[in-house]
Design a protein around this motif. Structure first.
Motif, short mmCIF file in Angstrom:
data_model
loop_
_atom_site.label_atom_id
_atom_site.label_comp_id
_atom_site.label_asym_id
_atom_site.label_seq_id
_atom_site.Cartn_x
_atom_site.Cartn_y
_atom_site.Cartn_z
N ARG A 97 51.74 -40.55 26.66
CA ARG A 97 52.86 -40.25 27.56
C ARG A 97 53.85 -39.28 26.94
O ARG A 97 55.05 -39.34 27.21
N HIS A 98 53.38 -38.40 26.07
CA HIS A 98 54.10 -37.24 25.55
C HIS A 98 54.97 -37.52 24.34
O HIS A 98 54.93 -36.81 23.35
N ASP A 99 55.84 -38.52 24.40
CA ASP A 99 56.83 -38.75 23.36
C ASP A 99 57.01 -40.25 23.17
O ASP A 99 56.45 -41.04 23.91
N TYR A 100 57.79 -40.64 22.19
CA TYR A 100 57.97 -42.07 21.92
C TYR A 100 58.92 -42.73 22.90
O TYR A 100 59.08 -43.96 22.89
N GLN A 101 59.53 -41.95 23.78
CA GLN A 101 60.26 -42.52 24.91
C GLN A 101 59.33 -42.71 26.10
O GLN A 101 59.73 -43.23 27.13
N ARG A 102 58.07 -42.24 25.98
CA ARG A 102 57.00 -42.43 26.96
C ARG A 102 57.40 -41.90 28.34
O ARG A 102 57.17 -42.54 29.37
N THR A 103 58.01 -40.71 28.36
CA THR A 103 58.51 -40.15 29.62
C THR A 103 57.41 -39.59 30.51
O THR A 103 57.60 -39.44 31.72
N GLY A 104 56.26 -39.22 29.93
CA GLY A 104 55.24 -38.54 30.71
C GLY A 104 55.66 -37.15 31.13
O GLY A 104 55.10 -36.58 32.08
N ARG A 105 56.63 -36.55 30.43
CA ARG A 105 57.16 -35.24 30.80
C ARG A 105 56.99 -34.24 29.65
O ARG A 105 57.43 -34.48 28.53
N SER A 106 56.34 -33.12 29.96
CA SER A 106 56.11 -32.07 28.98
C SER A 106 57.28 -31.10 28.93
O SER A 106 58.03 -30.95 29.90
N GLU A 107 57.39 -30.42 27.80
CA GLU A 107 58.36 -29.34 27.67
C GLU A 107 57.75 -28.00 28.04
O GLU A 107 58.40 -26.96 27.94
N LYS A 108 56.49 -28.01 28.45
CA LYS A 108 55.79 -26.81 28.88
C LYS A 108 55.69 -26.78 30.41
O LYS A 108 55.92 -27.78 31.09
N THR A 109 55.34 -25.61 30.93
CA THR A 109 55.13 -25.44 32.37
C THR A 109 53.64 -25.33 32.64
O THR A 109 52.94 -24.58 31.94
#
Length: 454
Positions: free
Chosen positions: A51-63
């Motif tokens: 899920r991308h990060d340890y906050q598990r946001t499921g949000r990428s910094e890419k497009t």
């Protein structure tokens, strides 16, 4: 002056005695202090853990891609994670159900071990470009969590039967795992930088502890359980632990009442403002950073127990949190239909839109707020009589990109010779990674496909 000198000497002696006591009665010399700064560093890839990060946001910094095509594929299943060189680590290997493999531009660069076999392990790329990965060998019967350096040298191994993607504090101080230890009893583990045990707490049955932990902005460890950490609540909970000693900071029921139970909740996804969002098969719940239930939403009411939409390891598919704070989650559509819908909720719990199209898996979001999700089964709006009905329905075989307002941005229809399913992540270049299959008669048919602009 003589008295002043004696007073200074006495003060110095007292300070030395206190320092000596601290060394004598402090932590053991091999104890690894816990750094509670949860920040990530540039040696990791953009999508470096589940899920991308340890906050598990499921949000990428890419497009993501604008006009996707199949770029290449490799054998594997589950999520890929990336280092800063855009090398992907995939469970599945270069042979069916093999161990962890590093893949770059479609070519296998490294395989974990020739004796490794498949297992539901998820990897994380460490702060220094190293790798945490599960290992299972039917030859040696070893089951463990392993840590490799950036050049794949095995640094340590710790005996665990299963690992969700380990969550690591900044600087490599400690990593945290929810895992069984040689049986169906699960624990929460804190391991230091050398692979030594710092603490192990909260024995649970295997299906009562979500295998993925999250890290809050202040370094606290967040997770979910189906029966309370100490078995005292009697129903599901969300909890926060002190990273240093594993003590409970707070634990709160995951539902507004004991009459509402939707199974093991998803892992906690943490928004930029510190709110904690979890989902189960009945609803979505938002908590403050202090564990207070702020709101809940039940798209089909609370009078049924439903098992649609669970992830392969038991708990509900996790929500994704967009750059504007909106929440996207795959949920049951309505009572007795057993169909799924993609819901968009505001940070305050208001319904923004829904798409009733039997979507599959958890959505992901890119930096522009575009939502990506797999197609699932059946025609949009079809009513299913049971959960098992999806077993014989034809896959729609598309990947969908949605604008933040829920309108379709594009649909990717897979070529007839392949099947695509769940969307997992974006790589460092903004390419989508999607699980799928080649024709069944093809060796190593289970694949991970890279979709991007040509």
């Amino acid at each position: 002056m003589r008295y002043l000198a004696l007073l200074i000497l006495f003060a110095l002696c007292a300070a030395l005695m206190l320092a000596s006591c601290g060394r004598r009665f402090g932590p053991p010399r091999n104890h690894q202090p816990v750094d509670t700064n949860p920040g990530d560093t540039v040696t990791q890839g953009d999508w470096h853990t589940y899920r991308h990060d340890y906050q598990r946001t499921g949000r990428s910094e890419k497009t993501g891609p604008q006009d996707p095509h199949v770029l290449w594929s490799t054998t594997g299943f589950g999520e890929a994670v990336f280092n800063s060189a855009n090398a992907a680590y995939i469970n599945g290997g270069d042979t069916s159900y093999g161990g962890l493999t590093e893949v770059k531009d479609g070519e296998v660069a490294w395989e974990q071990d020739a004796t490794a076999d498949g297992a539901p392990y998820f990897a994380s790329v460490s702060h220094d470009g190293g790798l945490f990965g599960g290992y299972w060998s039917p030859t040696t019967e070893e089951q463990s969590l392993r840590r490799y350096s950036a050049d794949h040298e095995l640094q340590w191994s710790y005996p665990l039967s299963y690992t969700g993607a380990p969550a690591e504090l900044a600087g490599g101080g400690c990593c945290f795992i929810a895992s069984p230890e040689g049986s169906m009893d699960s624990w929460i583990f804190c391991l230091n930088a050398e692979g030594g045990l710092v603490w192990q707490k909260y024995e649970q049955t295997f299906f009562d502890l979500a295998p993925f932990l999250s890290i809050a902005e202040d370094g606290g460890i967040l997770g979910t359980t189906g029966n309370g950490l100490n078995g005292e609540l009697g129903f599901a909970s969300v909890f926060k632990l002190n990273a240093a000693d594993g003590e409970i900071i707070w634990e709160t029921p995951a539902f507004p009442s004991e009459d509402v139970f939707g199974g093991l909740p998803s892992l906690p996804a943490i928004s930029d403002d510190g709110r904690i969002v979890v989902a189960d098969s009945l609803g979505v719940y938002c908590f403050s950073a202090d564990g207070e239930l702020l709101w809940s939403y039940f798209p089909a009411g609370t009078d049924i127990y439903n098992l649609t939409g669970p992830s392969p390891w038991g708990e509900q598919w996790p929500p994704a949190i967009g750059p504007e704070g909106n929440i996207y989650v795959t949920m049951m559509e309505e009572v007795d239909t057993y169909a799924t819908a993609l819901l968009a909720l505001s940070s305050g719990g208001d319904v923004l839109w829904r798409r009733d199209e039997h979507f599959e898996g958890a959505p992901i979001v890119d930096a522009a707020g575009t939502i990506y999700i797999g197609s699932g089964y059946g025609e949009p709006g079809a009513i299913l009589d049971s959960v098992s009905q999806v077993d014989w329905m034809e896959p729609r075989n598309i990947v969908v990109a949605l604008n933040p307002d829920g309108t379709t941005k594009w649909e990717f229809s897979a070529p007839s010779e392949i099947t695509v399913g769940q969307v997992w992540c974006l790589d460092n270049e903004g390419n989508l990674v999607v699980s799928g299959n080649l024709p069944s008669e093809t060796p190593d048919a289970q694949r991970m496909f890279w979709l991007g602009d040509e």
